[in-house]
Design a protein around this motif. Sequence first.
Motif, PDB file in Angstrom:
ATOM      1  N   SER A   8      23.342  45.344  12.758  1.00 19.69           N
ATOM      2  CA  SER A   8      24.308  45.124  11.853  1.00 19.69           C
ATOM      3  C   SER A   8      23.801  45.076  10.526  1.00 19.69           C
ATOM      4  CB  SER A   8      24.996  43.786  12.183  1.00 19.69           C
ATOM      5  OG  SER A   8      24.126  42.951  11.996  1.00 19.69           O
ATOM      6  N   HIS A  41      23.771  42.535   8.476  1.00 20.84           N
ATOM      7  CA  HIS A  41      23.055  41.173   8.458  1.00 20.84           C
ATOM      8  C   HIS A  41      21.718  41.398   9.158  1.00 20.84           C
ATOM      9  CE1 HIS A  41      21.588  37.337  10.099  1.00 20.84           C
ATOM     10  NE2 HIS A  41      22.520  36.740   9.072  1.00 20.84           N
ATOM     11  N   PHE A  48      22.932  36.385   2.842  1.00 19.10           N
ATOM     12  CA  PHE A  48      24.021  36.307   2.127  1.00 19.10           C
ATOM     13  C   PHE A  48      23.543  36.335   0.390  1.00 19.10           C
ATOM     14  CE2 PHE A  48      26.538  34.221   5.603  1.00 19.10           C
ATOM     15  CZ  PHE A  48      26.799  35.281   6.080  1.00 19.10           C
ATOM     16  N   GLU A 102      29.688  41.953  -0.471  1.00 17.14           N
ATOM     17  CA  GLU A 102      30.316  40.459  -0.089  1.00 17.14           C
ATOM     18  C   GLU A 102      29.788  40.134   1.262  1.00 17.14           C
ATOM     19  OE1 GLU A 102      34.575  41.132  -0.149  1.00 17.14           O
ATOM     20  OE2 GLU A 102      34.541  41.979  -2.132  1.00 17.14           O
ATOM     21  N   PRO A 103      30.109  38.886   1.847  1.00 12.06           N
ATOM     22  CA  PRO A 103      29.516  38.184   2.829  1.00 12.06           C
ATOM     23  C   PRO A 103      30.229  39.081   4.321  1.00 12.06           C
ATOM     24  CG  PRO A 103      29.985  36.383   1.499  1.00 12.06           C
ATOM     25  CD  PRO A 103      30.406  37.869   0.722  1.00 12.06           C
ATOM     26  N   ARG A 104      31.510  39.344   4.127  1.00 14.59           N
ATOM     27  CA  ARG A 104      32.292  40.039   5.056  1.00 14.59           C
ATOM     28  C   ARG A 104      31.329  41.458   5.454  1.00 14.59           C
ATOM     29  NH1 ARG A 104      35.450  44.176   3.049  1.00 14.59           N
ATOM     30  NH2 ARG A 104      35.787  44.226   0.632  1.00 14.59           N
ATOM     31  N   HIS A 105      30.652  42.073   4.637  1.00 17.42           N
ATOM     32  CA  HIS A 105      29.898  43.276   4.836  1.00 17.42           C
ATOM     33  C   HIS A 105      28.720  43.093   5.833  1.00 17.42           C
ATOM     34  CE1 HIS A 105      31.778  44.705   0.714  1.00 17.42           C
ATOM     35  NE2 HIS A 105      32.327  45.132   1.865  1.00 17.42           N
ATOM     36  N   LEU A 132      28.929  42.038   8.721  1.00 16.38           N
ATOM     37  CA  LEU A 132      29.101  42.323  10.212  1.00 16.38           C
ATOM     38  C   LEU A 132      29.276  43.625  10.415  1.00 16.38           C
ATOM     39  CD1 LEU A 132      31.937  39.491  10.619  1.00 16.38           C
ATOM     40  CD2 LEU A 132      29.693  39.422  11.143  1.00 16.38           C
ATOM     41  N   LEU A 133      29.181  44.481   9.594  1.00 19.85           N
ATOM     42  CA  LEU A 133      29.411  45.997   9.640  1.00 19.85           C
ATOM     43  C   LEU A 133      28.139  46.754  10.098  1.00 19.85           C
ATOM     44  CD1 LEU A 133      31.205  46.851   6.324  1.00 19.85           C
ATOM     45  CD2 LEU A 133      32.175  46.407   8.440  1.00 19.85           C
TER      46      LEU A 133
END
Length: 264
Positions: free
Chosen positions: A106, A108, A131, A140-143, A145-146
């Motif tokens: 991912s 992350h 982060f 952004e933090p949501r990215h 998980l991609l």
Amino acid sequence: MTASSSIQADMPVIQIRGVSTRFGDTIIHRAIDLDVEAGQILGLVGGSGSGKTTLLREIVGLLAPNSGSVRLFGHAILDADPEIRRGVRRRFGMLFQQGALFSALSVHDNIAFPLRELRVLQEGIIRDLVFMKLAMVELEPRHALLMPSELSGGMVKRVALARALALEPELLVLDEPTAGLDPDLAENFVKLIGTLQKELGFTVVMVTHDLSTLAGLATRLAVLAEQRIIACGTPAEVLAVDHPFIRNFFCSEHAVAVMKRRLD
């Protein structure tokens, strides 16, 4: 003694002396000398097959020259002492042309990879640092998980940049940083790198053929041609050198307009 504690303050970040390279009977470099001082942004340019990427690989220790020496922070990058070698490699980050993200990891985990390699940080600290790096490259933090396959070309570049900056390097090495990006994304990415360089003060060496990238970032240029560096200096100094490659590369109507904006 660690790699960092033995560096002289006035020593160049990169010191290349007498580097010659050949592949079989093909000579790529002949006795190249080059210094890169702390805080500089050096653009390395040259024609196809001139050995730009080869020299970049020799700088970071992915390739050994046939003769001569390459020193980073005062140490040979290929030093036989493992501790020195590890210490030097932690002090630079590299952004590869296509990003070179690990496809099975991912966002992350790609950024966390060099942090985990240190084997001294707890996962909570690594997560916070990931982060932080995402925020630095305006993601952004949501990215986090991609997966790489879910990213646009511009996002791949930004994630790769975040990973290259994970260990807060003193030297950032860029191989065609805006390749594959449309003009707007390329301009934004160049501005991002420039902003981070001003804020963090790291040294930059980049290979690029893109004049807008050179105009937007480079404080110095080194030109590879005829198996050697034919010019090295500020953009104004390099443009003043009378050589066929420099005339062809920098002196077209478009090139003059782009570089003039930088010099102005």
